[in-house]
Design a protein around this motif. Structure first.
Motif, mmCIF file in Angstrom:
data_model
loop_
_atom_site.group_PDB
_atom_site.id
_atom_site.type_symbol
_atom_site.label_atom_id
_atom_site.label_comp_id
_atom_site.label_asym_id
_atom_site.label_seq_id
_atom_site.Cartn_x
_atom_site.Cartn_y
_atom_site.Cartn_z
ATOM 1 N N ALA A 132 0.833 -1.206 0.000
ATOM 2 C CA ALA A 132 0.000 0.000 0.000
ATOM 3 C C ALA A 132 0.868 1.257 0.000
ATOM 4 O O ALA A 132 0.572 2.228 -0.702
ATOM 5 C CB ALA A 132 -0.917 -0.010 1.215
ATOM 6 N N ARG A 133 1.946 1.233 0.756
ATOM 7 C CA ARG A 133 2.831 2.404 0.825
ATOM 8 C C ARG A 133 3.582 2.613 -0.491
ATOM 9 O O ARG A 133 3.902 3.758 -0.856
ATOM 10 C CB ARG A 133 3.805 2.242 1.984
ATOM 11 C CG ARG A 133 3.125 2.279 3.350
ATOM 12 C CD ARG A 133 4.126 2.068 4.486
ATOM 13 N NE ARG A 133 3.445 1.984 5.767
ATOM 14 C CZ ARG A 133 3.117 3.029 6.517
ATOM 15 N NH1 ARG A 133 3.413 4.250 6.082
ATOM 16 N NH2 ARG A 133 2.505 2.876 7.668
ATOM 17 N N GLY A 140 -1.000 3.996 4.029
ATOM 18 C CA GLY A 140 -0.621 2.747 4.662
ATOM 19 C C GLY A 140 -1.847 2.084 5.241
ATOM 20 O O GLY A 140 -2.912 2.697 5.368
ATOM 21 N N THR A 141 -1.711 0.805 5.609
ATOM 22 C CA THR A 141 -2.840 0.060 6.157
ATOM 23 C C THR A 141 -2.613 -0.405 7.588
ATOM 24 O O THR A 141 -3.550 -0.878 8.234
ATOM 25 C CB THR A 141 -3.156 -1.165 5.282
ATOM 26 O OG1 THR A 141 -1.965 -1.974 5.172
ATOM 27 C CG2 THR A 141 -3.605 -0.745 3.892
ATOM 28 N N ALA A 142 -1.393 -0.279 8.107
ATOM 29 C CA ALA A 142 -1.108 -0.706 9.479
ATOM 30 C C ALA A 142 0.049 0.115 10.017
ATOM 31 O O ALA A 142 1.011 0.411 9.295
ATOM 32 C CB ALA A 142 -0.762 -2.198 9.530
ATOM 33 N N SER A 189 -1.490 8.757 5.508
ATOM 34 C CA SER A 189 -2.386 9.755 4.937
ATOM 35 C C SER A 189 -3.437 9.070 4.073
ATOM 36 O O SER A 189 -3.362 7.874 3.803
ATOM 37 C CB SER A 189 -1.580 10.744 4.084
ATOM 38 O OG SER A 189 -2.411 11.675 3.424
ATOM 39 N N MET A 190 -4.417 9.836 3.648
ATOM 40 C CA MET A 190 -5.308 9.397 2.576
ATOM 41 C C MET A 190 -4.537 9.457 1.258
ATOM 42 O O MET A 190 -3.489 10.101 1.161
ATOM 43 C CB MET A 190 -6.528 10.317 2.509
ATOM 44 C CG MET A 190 -7.517 10.135 3.634
ATOM 45 S SD MET A 190 -8.564 8.688 3.377
ATOM 46 C CE MET A 190 -9.638 9.249 2.031
ATOM 47 N N PRO A 191 -5.047 8.807 0.190
ATOM 48 C CA PRO A 191 -4.381 8.900 -1.111
ATOM 49 C C PRO A 191 -4.288 10.339 -1.597
ATOM 50 O O PRO A 191 -5.080 11.197 -1.217
ATOM 51 C CB PRO A 191 -5.279 8.052 -2.023
ATOM 52 C CG PRO A 191 -5.973 7.108 -1.109
ATOM 53 C CD PRO A 191 -6.185 7.880 0.166
#
Length: 208
Positions: A132-133, A140-142, A189-191
């Motif tokens: 994701a990063r 990010g997700t975690a 952050s958000m995209p």
């Protein structure tokens, strides 16, 4: 929810909207249908000078959120978010905004591939965080949150934000812009592309 190791797990399900503006004000709106604190909306802002603001609907939400994320200023105000045919009308103290939401975004189409129970699972979210990063720098997700907490973002859908107008502290927000630079309230952050996402946020707190 109390986990076997004594840690507390809190889950928040709803939507998060992220958008930049040409004035330099960047806005992240959390609209929570289900949470340990009931249904509520809160607003995170980063201003053009880089300072951060939390607009929370009550003292309990303000205390918990400011203990999880980083803000320079925390204000308790009447936060009202009203869905419209075009998107969202937001009235939150010094912030008034009209936000238009469009169709499913490219991210949203990709997210449809993953079954929702898997997409919300913290084990999956920890596994895919590096990807994701890489795909969306700044997101990010975690990751780690305040007060020893661990946080997971399980995103299951996404729509484009297509327009923003309104005022912050009486000054025009300008028009829609990328969420750039990334906001820095927490670990992610958000995209960069303005979007509203369907999300379940899981926060694990250490045992006391």
């Amino acid at each position: 929810m109390l986990r076997p190791n004594g840690a507390t797990e809190r889950r928040f399900r709803g939507r998060i909207l992220g958008a930049g503006t040409t004035s330099g004000v960047r806005i992240v709106v959390g609209m929570w249908d289900r949470s340990p604190f009931g249904s509520f909306t809160d607003v995170f802002l980063e201003l053009a000078d880089g300072s951060s603001v939390l607009l929370a609907p009550d003292e309990i939400v303000a205390a918990y959120v400011s203990g999880t994320y980083r803000f320079d200023t925390v204000s308790v105000v009447d936060v009202r978010a009203r869905r419209t045919a075009r998107g969202l009308e937001l009235d939150a103290g010094p912030l008034q905004a009209t936000i238009d939401v469009g169709g499913i975004s490219p991210l949203g189409r990709v997210l449809r591939i993953v079954p929702k129970p898997i997409a919300r699972d913290p084990r999956w979210l920890a596994l895919i965080d590096p990807v994701a990063r890489l795909v969306s720098p700044g997101s990010g997700t975690a990751g780690s949150a305040g007060n020893g907490r661990r946080e997971y973002y399980g995103v299951t859908g996404a729509h484009d934000v297509t327009a923003v107008s309104g005022t912050w502290a009486g000054e025009p927000l300008g028009t829609l812009a990328p969420l750039d630079p990334p906001v820095a309230f927490g670990f992610a952050s958000m995209p960069r592309v303005p979007q509203v996402v369907d999300v379940e946020t899981t926060i694990r707190e250490p045992a006391v």
